[in-house]
Each structure stands twice: as structure tokens, then as C-alpha cells.
Write a protein that holds these residues in place. Sequence first.
Motif, PDB file in Angstrom:
ATOM      1  N   ARG A  60       0.822  -1.214   0.000  1.00 18.03           N
ATOM      2  CA  ARG A  60       0.000   0.000   0.000  1.00 18.03           C
ATOM      3  C   ARG A  60       0.854   1.261   0.000  1.00 18.03           C
ATOM      4  N   ARG A  61       2.128   1.131   0.299  1.00 14.82           N
ATOM      5  CA  ARG A  61       3.045   2.270   0.305  1.00 14.82           C
ATOM      6  C   ARG A  61       4.409   1.798  -0.173  1.00 14.82           C
ATOM      7  N   ILE A  62       5.117   2.720  -0.795  1.00 11.04           N
ATOM      8  CA  ILE A  62       6.522   2.483  -1.070  1.00 11.04           C
ATOM      9  C   ILE A  62       7.285   3.542  -0.292  1.00 11.04           C
ATOM     10  N   GLN A  63       8.483   3.204   0.080  1.00 10.73           N
ATOM     11  CA  GLN A  63       9.305   4.143   0.835  1.00 10.73           C
ATOM     12  C   GLN A  63      10.321   4.760  -0.120  1.00 10.73           C
ATOM     13  N   ALA A  64      10.161   6.027  -0.410  1.00 12.03           N
ATOM     14  CA  ALA A  64      11.092   6.767  -1.243  1.00 12.03           C
ATOM     15  C   ALA A  64      11.992   7.600  -0.335  1.00 12.03           C
ATOM     16  N   GLU A  65      13.063   8.155  -0.883  1.00 16.02           N
ATOM     17  CA  GLU A  65      13.940   9.019  -0.083  1.00 16.02           C
ATOM     18  C   GLU A  65      13.171  10.203   0.482  1.00 16.02           C
ATOM     19  N   ARG A  66      12.222  10.724  -0.296  1.00 16.05           N
ATOM     20  CA  ARG A  66      11.475  11.904   0.161  1.00 16.05           C
ATOM     21  C   ARG A  66      10.350  11.541   1.126  1.00 16.05           C
ATOM     22  N   GLY A  67      10.148  10.247   1.365  1.00 15.21           N
ATOM     23  CA  GLY A  67       9.127   9.798   2.309  1.00 15.21           C
ATOM     24  C   GLY A  67       8.201   8.776   1.675  1.00 15.21           C
ATOM     25  N   PRO A  68       7.233   8.280   2.439  1.00 13.76           N
ATOM     26  CA  PRO A  68       6.322   7.260   1.923  1.00 13.76           C
ATOM     27  C   PRO A  68       5.351   7.830   0.897  1.00 13.76           C
ATOM     28  N   VAL A  69       4.982   6.981  -0.070  1.00 16.89           N
ATOM     29  CA  VAL A  69       4.018   7.348  -1.108  1.00 16.89           C
ATOM     30  C   VAL A  69       3.002   6.214  -1.206  1.00 16.89           C
ATOM     31  N   LYS A  70       1.724   6.573  -1.213  1.00 10.51           N
ATOM     32  CA  LYS A  70       0.662   5.575  -1.346  1.00 10.51           C
ATOM     33  C   LYS A  70       0.700   4.962  -2.735  1.00 10.51           C
ATOM     34  N   VAL A  71       0.464   3.643  -2.781  1.00 13.76           N
ATOM     35  CA  VAL A  71       0.373   2.935  -4.051  1.00 13.76           C
ATOM     36  C   VAL A  71      -0.834   2.009  -4.013  1.00 13.76           C
ATOM     37  N   GLY A  72      -1.285   1.628  -5.163  1.00  9.43           N
ATOM     38  CA  GLY A  72      -2.366   0.666  -5.312  1.00  9.43           C
ATOM     39  C   GLY A  72      -2.170  -0.049  -6.630  1.00  9.43           C
ATOM     40  N   SER A  73      -3.013  -1.040  -6.873  1.00 11.63           N
ATOM     41  CA  SER A  73      -2.904  -1.764  -8.136  1.00 11.63           C
ATOM     42  C   SER A  73      -4.243  -1.725  -8.855  1.00 11.63           C
ATOM     43  N   PHE A  74      -4.180  -1.917 -10.161  1.00 10.90           N
ATOM     44  CA  PHE A  74      -5.379  -1.910 -10.979  1.00 10.90           C
ATOM     45  C   PHE A  74      -6.270  -3.092 -10.615  1.00 10.90           C
ATOM     46  N   PRO A  75      -7.583  -2.891 -10.641  1.00  7.96           N
ATOM     47  CA  PRO A  75      -8.495  -4.013 -10.418  1.00  7.96           C
ATOM     48  C   PRO A  75      -8.293  -5.077 -11.502  1.00  7.96           C
ATOM     49  N   SER A  76      -7.965  -4.658 -12.695  1.00  5.25           N
ATOM     50  CA  SER A  76      -7.653  -5.565 -13.801  1.00  5.25           C
ATOM     51  C   SER A  76      -6.153  -5.446 -14.035  1.00  5.25           C
ATOM     52  N   ASP A  77      -5.490  -6.571 -14.081  1.00  5.96           N
ATOM     53  CA  ASP A  77      -4.044  -6.550 -13.968  1.00  5.96           C
ATOM     54  C   ASP A  77      -3.216  -6.412 -15.237  1.00  5.96           C
ATOM     55  N   ASP A  78      -3.784  -6.422 -16.399  1.00  6.13           N
ATOM     56  CA  ASP A  78      -2.936  -6.466 -17.593  1.00  6.13           C
ATOM     57  C   ASP A  78      -2.855  -5.138 -18.338  1.00  6.13           C
ATOM     58  N   THR A  79      -2.724  -4.063 -17.607  1.00  7.80           N
ATOM     59  CA  THR A  79      -2.721  -2.742 -18.215  1.00  7.80           C
ATOM     60  C   THR A  79      -1.364  -2.310 -18.761  1.00  7.80           C
ATOM     61  N   HIS A  80      -0.251  -2.776 -18.158  1.00  5.33           N
ATOM     62  CA  HIS A  80       1.109  -2.389 -18.561  1.00  5.33           C
ATOM     63  C   HIS A  80       1.308  -0.884 -18.428  1.00  5.33           C
ATOM     64  N   VAL A  81       0.665  -0.311 -17.413  1.00  6.65           N
ATOM     65  CA  VAL A  81       0.698   1.127 -17.197  1.00  6.65           C
ATOM     66  C   VAL A  81       1.003   1.404 -15.728  1.00  6.65           C
ATOM     67  N   MET A  82       1.737   2.489 -15.499  1.00  9.45           N
ATOM     68  CA  MET A  82       1.893   3.036 -14.154  1.00  9.45           C
ATOM     69  C   MET A  82       1.160   4.374 -14.194  1.00  9.45           C
ATOM     70  N   MET A  83       0.118   4.483 -13.387  1.00  5.79           N
ATOM     71  CA  MET A  83      -0.594   5.758 -13.276  1.00  5.79           C
ATOM     72  C   MET A  83       0.120   6.563 -12.198  1.00  5.79           C
ATOM     73  N   VAL A  84       0.402   7.809 -12.522  1.00  2.71           N
ATOM     74  CA  VAL A  84       1.100   8.700 -11.608  1.00  2.71           C
ATOM     75  C   VAL A  84       0.203   9.905 -11.353  1.00  2.71           C
TER      76      VAL A  84
END
Length: 171
Positions: free
Chosen positions: A82-106
Motif C-alpha cells: 500500500r506504500r513504497i518508501q522513497a527518499e522523500r518519504g512514503p508514497v501511497k500505491v495501489g494496483s489496478f483491479p484488472s491486472d494487464d494494463t502495462h501502465v503506471m498511473m502517476v
Amino acid sequence: MTTSPPGPTSPSPEVARVALRIRVDANVHDGPLDGAWWPQSRDLQREAADLVDHFPAAVGRVERLLFSRPDWDAVSGSPSMRRIQAERGPVKVGSFPSDDTHVMMVKVLSGRRLRLLVVPSDTEAGLAARLMEQAADDHNTQSPSTLLGLSTPDQSESAHTAWVDDAGQPA
């Protein structure tokens, strides 16, 4: 257009990492993609932290990430982080309900949501550079699956509007 030069395709532990390999179309448009990102491995924590810490400042500061599980070794078939730890601090992450998108939404602090094609880390440098250029072209109409040469259609259209966390809550 924001871009970083391509580097080696797969780093080993003793090889230094290269600069973030990203191309982003600075213009807002309605195409299927806003750019591409070529991570150096399939380790979501490591690569997402690199993306967050080195994302082009001219585009915005990363607030949240939404990823496609099959693109990453760390999350395939297991509960998502649910989070990744970056140098600048934690950032929330999630995954697509459908998994074959080949996309990172930012999602950046301004509220803008960018759809980045995730170029597989083991892609040959010349091909990766062409894919990144096509994905960042504001005239591109090809889906991530088409660009990657996959035989099955992706579900990037649903990802175009979907923004929920792993608990199914709107983000």
C-alpha cells in the motif's frame, strides 16, 4: 517533452543504477498514454521509489502511484503493498483491479494523472527508446498492449478512469 537517456537494460547488484529512464509528454491530451517509463528491474519497491525521487520536477511532485501487478515480481499473486518508501518519504500505491494494463498511473500534487507505459526492464535499448518515444508522442493512439506487441488486448481503457486502492476505495 521530458526525457532521460536510455541506459543498461538489467543492472546487477554490483552495477550502479542509471538515471531515471522516462519520457513524458508535457501537453495534456486524450491519448491512451502520456509517456513511458523503463524501469531497471521488476522490483516494485526499488523502481517506484526511484520514479518518485527522480520524477521530472517540471511535471510535478508524485502524490500516488497505481500499478499493473504482472509488471512486477514483488506483487504477482500476493497481496499488494500500500506504500513504497522513497527518499522523500512514503508514497501511497495501489494496483489496478484488472491486472494487464502495462501502465503506471502517476498522480501528481496538482491533481493531474499521467498514464505511463511500463517498458519491460529486459527490453533491448533501441526498442525501449522507440517505445518510449511512441508512448510520449501526443499523436499516439496505440494502446500499451499494441505498443508492446502483445497478442491479448489490455484493459487500459478501464485504467483510464479507475483510481482505487487495494481495498477498492476511490483514491
